[in-house]
Design a protein around this motif. Structure first.
Motif, PDB file in Angstrom:
ATOM      1  N   PHE A   1      35.410  34.383  47.058  1.00 42.52           N
ATOM      2  CA  PHE A   1      34.359  34.979  46.229  1.00 42.52           C
ATOM      3  C   PHE A   1      33.605  36.070  46.985  1.00 42.52           C
ATOM      4  O   PHE A   1      32.887  36.858  46.386  1.00 42.52           O
ATOM      5  CB  PHE A   1      33.339  33.908  45.816  1.00 42.52           C
ATOM      6  CG  PHE A   1      33.942  32.729  45.126  1.00 42.52           C
ATOM      7  CD1 PHE A   1      34.547  32.870  43.887  1.00 42.52           C
ATOM      8  CD2 PHE A   1      33.938  31.480  45.715  1.00 42.52           C
ATOM      9  CE1 PHE A   1      35.106  31.780  43.245  1.00 42.52           C
ATOM     10  CE2 PHE A   1      34.494  30.386  45.091  1.00 42.52           C
ATOM     11  CZ  PHE A   1      35.085  30.535  43.856  1.00 42.52           C
TER      12      PHE A   1
ATOM     13  N   ASN B   1      27.276  35.370  44.951  1.00 43.40           N
ATOM     14  CA  ASN B   1      28.407  35.068  45.830  1.00 43.40           C
ATOM     15  C   ASN B   1      28.066  34.001  46.868  1.00 43.40           C
ATOM     16  O   ASN B   1      28.289  34.158  48.059  1.00 43.40           O
ATOM     17  CB  ASN B   1      28.891  36.341  46.536  1.00 43.40           C
ATOM     18  CG  ASN B   1      29.298  37.383  45.532  1.00 43.40           C
ATOM     19  OD1 ASN B   1      29.852  37.048  44.489  1.00 43.40           O
ATOM     20  ND2 ASN B   1      29.011  38.629  45.814  1.00 43.40           N
TER      21      ASN B   1
ATOM     22  N   ASN C   1      36.567  38.972  46.903  1.00 40.36           N
ATOM     23  CA  ASN C   1      37.443  38.984  45.721  1.00 40.36           C
ATOM     24  C   ASN C   1      38.840  39.496  46.034  1.00 40.36           C
ATOM     25  O   ASN C   1      39.565  39.925  45.130  1.00 40.36           O
ATOM     26  CB  ASN C   1      36.816  39.798  44.580  1.00 40.36           C
ATOM     27  CG  ASN C   1      35.609  39.076  44.015  1.00 40.36           C
ATOM     28  OD1 ASN C   1      35.624  37.854  43.848  1.00 40.36           O
ATOM     29  ND2 ASN C   1      34.550  39.819  43.761  1.00 40.36           N
ATOM     30  N   ASP C   2      39.225  39.445  47.305  1.00 39.90           N
ATOM     31  CA  ASP C   2      40.578  39.843  47.692  1.00 39.90           C
ATOM     32  C   ASP C   2      41.529  38.688  47.359  1.00 39.90           C
ATOM     33  O   ASP C   2      41.386  37.587  47.899  1.00 39.90           O
ATOM     34  CB  ASP C   2      40.593  40.139  49.198  1.00 39.90           C
ATOM     35  CG  ASP C   2      41.930  40.675  49.676  1.00 39.90           C
ATOM     36  OD1 ASP C   2      42.972  40.357  49.055  1.00 39.90           O
ATOM     37  OD2 ASP C   2      41.942  41.398  50.693  1.00 39.90           O
TER      38      ASP C   2
ATOM     39  N   ASN D   1      26.652  34.163  40.580  1.00 46.49           N
ATOM     40  CA  ASN D   1      28.005  33.813  41.019  1.00 46.49           C
ATOM     41  C   ASN D   1      27.910  32.807  42.172  1.00 46.49           C
ATOM     42  O   ASN D   1      27.670  33.182  43.321  1.00 46.49           O
ATOM     43  CB  ASN D   1      28.716  35.105  41.451  1.00 46.49           C
ATOM     44  CG  ASN D   1      30.169  34.873  41.805  1.00 46.49           C
ATOM     45  OD1 ASN D   1      30.740  33.826  41.494  1.00 46.49           O
ATOM     46  ND2 ASN D   1      30.763  35.844  42.465  1.00 46.49           N
TER      47      ASN D   1
END
Lengths: 393, 393
Positions: A45, B104, A48-49, B143
């Protein structure tokens, strides 16, 4: 015999080796990207790769902290707390090692203490112990860093202290060891839990940070609850199961050339430097890795399906575990479920890769050998064939 | 008056509001990239991208878990454990919010329990509580993900349970709020700790997860130690300071339209959705953010130098805190050091940005206002001028 025996001695002492209640509590949770992997793995997260994943892991020194407290009271040896710091960290890093992560760890440590018993000096030693251990790992090629931690005064909840760490890592997805490749004809390489690696300063007794509640009650005498009243919880604990041993922590054991306290407080070994090298040479050959912590030699059953695991060439059982068994008369069936009894890391690989792994481990000063193999089966099962008999799980 | 008074009532109860021992233990540690930031920030070891940084944070529900246990015993209301899960998470996320991180997040939760008191059902509710709370945050645009956790059976160490979380995030360095820009002429915007935001279902009492040891002893009566013997640690606790209140958790308080238990177990509010919006509009205008947790309204003193912070327009003191003070006769000087007393988040900005932040917060249903300002000074100091008097720290 039932391997989920909640009436075992261990269970009567307030610890569930099989963790049925916990497994039930989490059974509906998302299992992450690789459900059979040793640790939960989630998408990255942070970047996001899609080629990367993240894992965050939580574990700690468990009730070894209570043993350290008793040892400290008796010996005034403050250095015992450095071992507890190491325990809390290694119980995380060496679980994450099983998914293929040996680098780029971020660590945090949480201490909940009773401030009337756990002094500022102990806190300081624990916190310095974290830093020193991380520093020693970095000197051995492991990229690991502390991101801080928390100390909470919780005297009405915590009688002495808890020491728990978290470790986070980011890993390439194509480097992940997910255990789903463990297959018939794989051999199992075990890495000894005893001895002294070239990156260690002291001999390991073989203990990690599991089973310490049983060890405490099996080896230590009623001197402790009698002299340190109010430290222990005897709520619902069957009196005949508490502190049934004959030892004090300061007793010297000739055969081990060590005191009882030193033996059971032996800090948890990390296998990170060894696996750093194993992964560099052989990452793609590894089908699975199991850290034999809670669940001991039966732990693998959490990670396979339709396989029969046969362990028929185990290490000699280290002195500490033989002592525990003879003092407690615990069945060997249960001993294999609670303790590692000789090797704490096991790797599932083809026969040819096994030889190379054994060589690497030996180069680091850690004994390694093929301890068993896998066969096809219509259901998962484990057979241990040892000097102590044949056991089925 | 000495703001580091280790002889305070709070300290006699086994909790140090000023955490002198802890600060002493960590004083030699690396402070990270931004020493004045609210949380330790380290380089991004995961990607080695110099434009990013990482932070891992550890905190928990503290002794609120013990209050939840008592409440559960008396009411059989299992839902109280969902609040504890939220407490443990928000105490992390809302600290990280102060460095500018609102997205994140990766979370992990560790529960240490006495399995004779904390059932599998309670574990399950706690673990589901984590998932439900994260889900509610995701529905509000945050997120955030769970990477798992740990449950340890530690009955000889933990009388009831501890619930601690870790949160990790990755953040762009140029988006970090490092507090070093807090300056003379900044105004301070406070965001109320009470009321009900548009993303919440129940009113907040204003309590978070700090000061619960004092609240427990100040409000609850000796009924608890008398009826639930063996749950508490009275080691070194001055008897006259323990359970000096008159209440049971089930007592209904007309003025609060709530029971004592509901009031003090009010789950810790998260400000993440509000700050998500504030950062989108005004990130570069923010000089500093302080989460008024342990240390209460004096917390800011950990993060500034050579400034005089003046808080002269504080919120009305919420009912719960007035009740605590009147029942305990704690000095207001100390009350401001332990509790937030009205706002839990404060933002240091220029006057023009302040107006916009107040508007955003109000749009989320959370009262906000300018509660003070900063002046030049030859040393750091804080003055609180309130309905209760003038206090210097």
């Amino acid at each position: 015999m039932n391997s989920n025996n909640e009436n075992s001695l261990y269970s009567l002492r307030g610890v569930s080796a099989t963790k049925n209640e916990v497994h039930n509590a989490i059974k509906n949770l998302d299992k992450g990207l690789f459900p059979n992997a040793f640790c939960k793995i989630v998408p990255d997260f942070f970047t996001n790769d899609p080629n990367f994943a993240l894992a965050i892991h939580a574990d700690g020194a468990g009730t070894k902290s209570l043993l350290a407290y008793l040892y400290f009271l008796e010996t005034n040896d403050i250095s015992v707390w450095k071992g507890i710091a190491q325990d809390a960290i290694v119980m995380n890093t060496d679980d994450l090692l099983c998914i293929g992560a040996v680098n780029n760890f971020l660590i945090s440590t949480t201490i909940c203490r009773n401030k009337y018993r756990i002094s500022g000096e102990i806190l300081k030693t624990l916190i310095e112990g974290v830093e020193e251990f991380l520093d020693s790992l970095r000197k051995n090629g492991i990229n690991i860093h502390s991101g801080g931690g928390e100390t909470a005064d919780m005297g009405d909840v915590v009688r002495t202290l808890t020491v728990d760490s978290n470790a986070v890592c980011r890993i390439k997805r194509n480097e992940i060891v997910s255990n789903h490749k463990i297959q018939a004809d794989d051999v199992i390489v075990g890495l000894s839990s005893t001895g002294k690696a070239i990156y260690e300063n002291v001999e390991n007794s073989g203990v990690a940070s599991n089973g310490l509640t049983s060890i405490r009650h099996d080896l230590l005498s009623k001197y402790y609850p009698e002299h340190f009243t109010d430290i222990f919880d005897n709520f619902h604990l069957e009196t005949q199961n508490a502190y049934t041993g004959k030892f004090r922590l300061t007793d010297f054991l000739q055969e081990a050339n060590s005191t009882v306290g030193q033996l059971i407080l032996s800090p948890t070994r990390t296998y990170l430097p060894v696996f750093n090298e194993i992964f560099q040479q052989l990452r793609n050959d590894i089908h699975g890795i199991v850290h034999c912590t809670g669940g001991g030699q039966t732990k693998v059953l959490n990670f396979v399906e339709n396989l029969h695991i046969i362990k028929n060439n185990l290490f000699d059982i280290p002195y500490l575990f033989r002592l525990i068994q003879s003092e407690s008369n615990t069945s060997w069936q249960e001993m294999y479920q609670v303790y590692n009894l000789g090797h704490r890391m096991e790797i599932y690989v083809s026969h040819s890769a096994a030889q190379k792994i054994i060589k690497i481990s030996q180069d680091f000063g850690i004994e390694a050998k093929m301890i068993g193999f896998c066969e096809k089966s219509d259901k998962k099962r484990l057979t241990i064939i040892s000097e102590k008999g044949e056991f089925h799980y």
